[in-house]
Design a protein around this motif. Structure first.
Motif, PDB file in Angstrom:
ATOM      1  N   LEU B  24      43.573  46.773  36.289  1.00 11.00           N
ATOM      2  CA  LEU B  24      44.197  47.045  37.583  1.00 11.00           C
ATOM      3  C   LEU B  24      44.147  45.817  38.477  1.00 11.00           C
ATOM      4  O   LEU B  24      45.151  45.395  39.051  1.00 11.00           O
ATOM      5  CB  LEU B  24      43.489  48.217  38.259  1.00 11.00           C
ATOM      6  N   GLU B  25      42.969  45.242  38.573  1.00  8.52           N
ATOM      7  CA  GLU B  25      42.805  44.094  39.456  1.00  8.52           C
ATOM      8  C   GLU B  25      43.725  42.944  39.051  1.00  8.52           C
ATOM      9  O   GLU B  25      44.393  42.327  39.895  1.00  8.52           O
ATOM     10  CB  GLU B  25      41.342  43.630  39.438  1.00  8.52           C
ATOM     11  N   LEU B  26      43.780  42.697  37.749  1.00  9.78           N
ATOM     12  CA  LEU B  26      44.644  41.607  37.282  1.00  9.78           C
ATOM     13  C   LEU B  26      46.119  41.942  37.460  1.00  9.78           C
ATOM     14  O   LEU B  26      46.896  41.098  37.931  1.00  9.78           O
ATOM     15  CB  LEU B  26      44.331  41.289  35.820  1.00  9.78           C
ATOM     16  N   PHE B  27      46.496  43.142  37.100  1.00 10.46           N
ATOM     17  CA  PHE B  27      47.892  43.544  37.292  1.00 10.46           C
ATOM     18  C   PHE B  27      48.279  43.391  38.758  1.00 10.46           C
ATOM     19  O   PHE B  27      49.384  42.959  39.089  1.00 10.46           O
ATOM     20  CB  PHE B  27      48.101  45.000  36.866  1.00 10.46           C
ATOM     21  N   ALA B  28      47.355  43.778  39.627  1.00  7.77           N
ATOM     22  CA  ALA B  28      47.653  43.747  41.064  1.00  7.77           C
ATOM     23  C   ALA B  28      47.890  42.321  41.544  1.00  7.77           C
ATOM     24  O   ALA B  28      48.793  42.059  42.330  1.00  7.77           O
ATOM     25  CB  ALA B  28      46.521  44.385  41.846  1.00  7.77           C
ATOM     26  N   LEU B  29      47.086  41.399  41.070  1.00  4.93           N
ATOM     27  CA  LEU B  29      47.179  40.040  41.591  1.00  4.93           C
ATOM     28  C   LEU B  29      48.166  39.160  40.835  1.00  4.93           C
ATOM     29  O   LEU B  29      48.782  38.277  41.422  1.00  4.93           O
ATOM     30  CB  LEU B  29      45.794  39.378  41.580  1.00  4.93           C
ATOM     31  N   LYS B  30      48.304  39.386  39.540  1.00  3.39           N
ATOM     32  CA  LYS B  30      49.143  38.487  38.748  1.00  3.39           C
ATOM     33  C   LYS B  30      50.332  39.182  38.104  1.00  3.39           C
ATOM     34  O   LYS B  30      51.130  38.522  37.438  1.00  3.39           O
ATOM     35  CB  LYS B  30      48.290  37.837  37.648  1.00  3.39           C
ATOM     36  N   GLY B  31      50.408  40.478  38.250  1.00  4.20           N
ATOM     37  CA  GLY B  31      51.503  41.198  37.610  1.00  4.20           C
ATOM     38  C   GLY B  31      51.157  41.593  36.187  1.00  4.20           C
ATOM     39  O   GLY B  31      50.243  41.032  35.577  1.00  4.20           O
ATOM     40  N   PHE B  32      51.892  42.544  35.677  1.00  4.14           N
ATOM     41  CA  PHE B  32      51.626  43.075  34.337  1.00  4.14           C
ATOM     42  C   PHE B  32      51.784  41.988  33.274  1.00  4.14           C
ATOM     43  O   PHE B  32      50.887  41.748  32.481  1.00  4.14           O
ATOM     44  CB  PHE B  32      52.587  44.240  34.059  1.00  4.14           C
ATOM     45  N   HIS B  33      52.912  41.312  33.295  1.00  3.11           N
ATOM     46  CA  HIS B  33      53.159  40.289  32.279  1.00  3.11           C
ATOM     47  C   HIS B  33      52.377  39.009  32.536  1.00  3.11           C
ATOM     48  O   HIS B  33      52.265  38.161  31.650  1.00  3.11           O
ATOM     49  CB  HIS B  33      54.654  39.974  32.202  1.00  3.11           C
ATOM     50  N   GLY B  34      51.873  38.878  33.730  1.00  4.45           N
ATOM     51  CA  GLY B  34      51.089  37.690  34.048  1.00  4.45           C
ATOM     52  C   GLY B  34      49.626  37.820  33.657  1.00  4.45           C
ATOM     53  O   GLY B  34      48.866  36.865  33.758  1.00  4.45           O
TER      54      GLY B  34
END
Lengths: 199, 199, 199, 199
Positions: B24-34
């Motif tokens: 969640l944290e990563l998706f939130a900050l960098k996006g799903f594909h990021g």
DNA sequence: AATGAATGAGAATTCATTCAT
DNA sequence: TATGAATGAATTCTCATTCAT
């Protein structure tokens, strides 16, 4: 002899725009990392290689999109704040913003996502550059009108505008944009605003 | 053995949550594909392989995040609409929403981005499932109060709430969330709301 | 018109040389595959397209460089072996070689690399063409002097010369080329050489 | 449970070496930019992806090759300079160097090319680190022997050694390495060296 | 003769996913 | 259950070469 025709410049600019537009559309719908240069080039009707003749990297394409838009964005606000009548200015601000968004819907989609996901691209810093301006201008406007608590009122108006836009971007055709816009304009009519002044 | 297996369940659930939270944290900050599975696993303190024992794919992780959140989201609205006094209900709605967002800021960041970029993951359809609910409930509430133009008023209130949240997510600590929230609550106090009724 | 076309030929030859020189310099410092036609053309001050008017491919440029140099290389050896006095011939050989290398340092850099990496360009075969010549000539020279073990002595002299050049190319200004050269010449003076004869 | 067996470490080291060796061989024959990761991986019998598990980039592979070799190179010189008899030391130096080169022929091929083409990889600096050492050591050796002009003699000896190696790398089987080596050793025998001392 | 826009194959690198242990 | 070595497809980017003007 080299190609000297002015046409060449025109074509180059057209190709450039084609690429930027394709990229914008894809970034808006699939995100920066979700869109490949392959796709961007294909959508623009050019080869991958050519896209790299125009831009050094995918990141540069994004930067150019943001740059181009910043220029366009500045103009609108200037027009609004040329209006002398403060009360008409509020109406104009609301109207202009919504028109602007409708025209550049895709852009706002992408831009909002980038604002929400600050690390999608390392070392991009939109946040500070943008947004604060509008609030400041609205605040000044409200102060000139003698509205109490001008800053907070400004924040609230701007939030409402952006909230409506957000919902519009979420729900698209299902969202009664015009109706809500009218309601907002009514809420910020001269009559209503005067109630918020010290007298 | 029951004791042991019980503990085991707990640990499993903890690991699952750790992975979901990291994602969640990563998706939130960098996006799903990021965000890569590598990163997610590392942040969660587990191996890539183990992450795949818990979830079949990166996409599934996203789906689980959305699922878990939907459950949590439902609860809040229930609490709000248990309140009998309509006017208190409005206050509660505003309060609860902001509290909810503050608690799950990261989630809202990711969720909003996904709503804005509908093609990040093919074949996901949040839009219809979500959002419409809240507006409907607010509309009913306003109708019960006898407010004219209840639907539009509801749309406007919800847009304002989401706009404020959006600005908060954009500007974080620089945004005077509490002050704006209070102003909004004041605008939707019993006194103000009564002015909007047929009399 | 003859005048004009004559000048044209001159310009063409100049452009050709400019391209070859630029390519040589880049090949020498970055290797054949490490240098792009883009770079070569830019360094030569011409367009990519024009470079392709002069040469059919990057590989052809390399071949032309080697060709041109072979012609130049042949001349020197001829001059040396025109000297009648065998002992003076040795001195001349050493002197001429070093001068030659100093003049075409870049070329030697590239050439040596190509000799070391025989597969940089498929189907090039320098090795046999080159190098053996010099040794044969030196051997003959030594034989005429009556030096025992002429072939081995020749190999050693040539290796020493090339070793010095190699070190010079490695260390450039830090290498005391003149001092080492003088020492070598002393080692191959008439006096010393006579000690190696059968009497 | 994770694989704990010591075998794993062994296999990893083997794979690492496989990749390094394949890379070295290709770099030596085709140059750094002439060799692709694809080829390197294929030659090593692994997938491209796996090669990147072991090394972060092609450049890193090169650095590791140079690193590993530097370690190995240091050892040899140590052995040579452990010999107490100065005259025997010279013989040993020559012998050891040639053996060393014969054993690591591919490496020297690559290394020499890199020294000659200093810009193949930006920001690599072999030159200063390497090479000067040997000359210094040889110079000291000659000084202890009382040889006049020790530095120049050292430079000449080292150049001769490297020249022979160069020719060997150029001509391979056609080059009579043993014969030339013997001749060199004879030239630097105790008897000959004593002639160069002050007495 | 001269330019540089345009192409497409191929290079370096990343990453979701699988699998032996 | 847990690891991370291994894979291969996809991605970003480069580059020799062609071509319209």
């Amino acid at each position: 002899m080299p190609r000297t025709s002015e046409q060449l410049e025109k074509i180059k600019e057209q190709t450039r725009m084609k690429i930027l537009e394709s990229a914008l559309e894809l970034f808006a719908l699939k995100g920066f990392h979700g869109s490949s240069m392959q796709e961007i080039a294909k959508k623009a009707g050019v080869s991958k290689g050519l896209a790299y003749n125009y831009f050094n990297s995918k990141e540069e394409i994004l930067k150019e999109i943001l740059n181009d838009a910043k220029k366009a964005g500045g103009l609108i606000m200037t027009q609004v704040f040329e209006e002398e009548d403060n009360f008409k200015q509020v109406q104009l601000l609301i109207e202009a913003t919504f028109e602007h968004i409708a025209a550049g819907e895709t852009y706002w989609r992408m831009f909002s996502s980038l604002m929400l996901q600050p690390n999608v691209v390392e070392s991009f810093d939109f946040v500070d550059e943008f947004g604060t301006n509008l609030v400041e201008l609205t605040t000044k406007m409200f102060k000139r009108m003698g509205i109490k608590n001008a800053k907070t009122e400004a924040l609230l108006l701007d939030a409402s505008i952006d909230g409506i836009i957000l919902h519009y971007l979420f729900f698209k055709d299902k969202y009664p944009l015009q109706r809500v816009k009218k309601e907002l304009i009514k809420k910020y009519s001269k009559e209503e605003l005067l109630k918020k002044t010290d007298q």
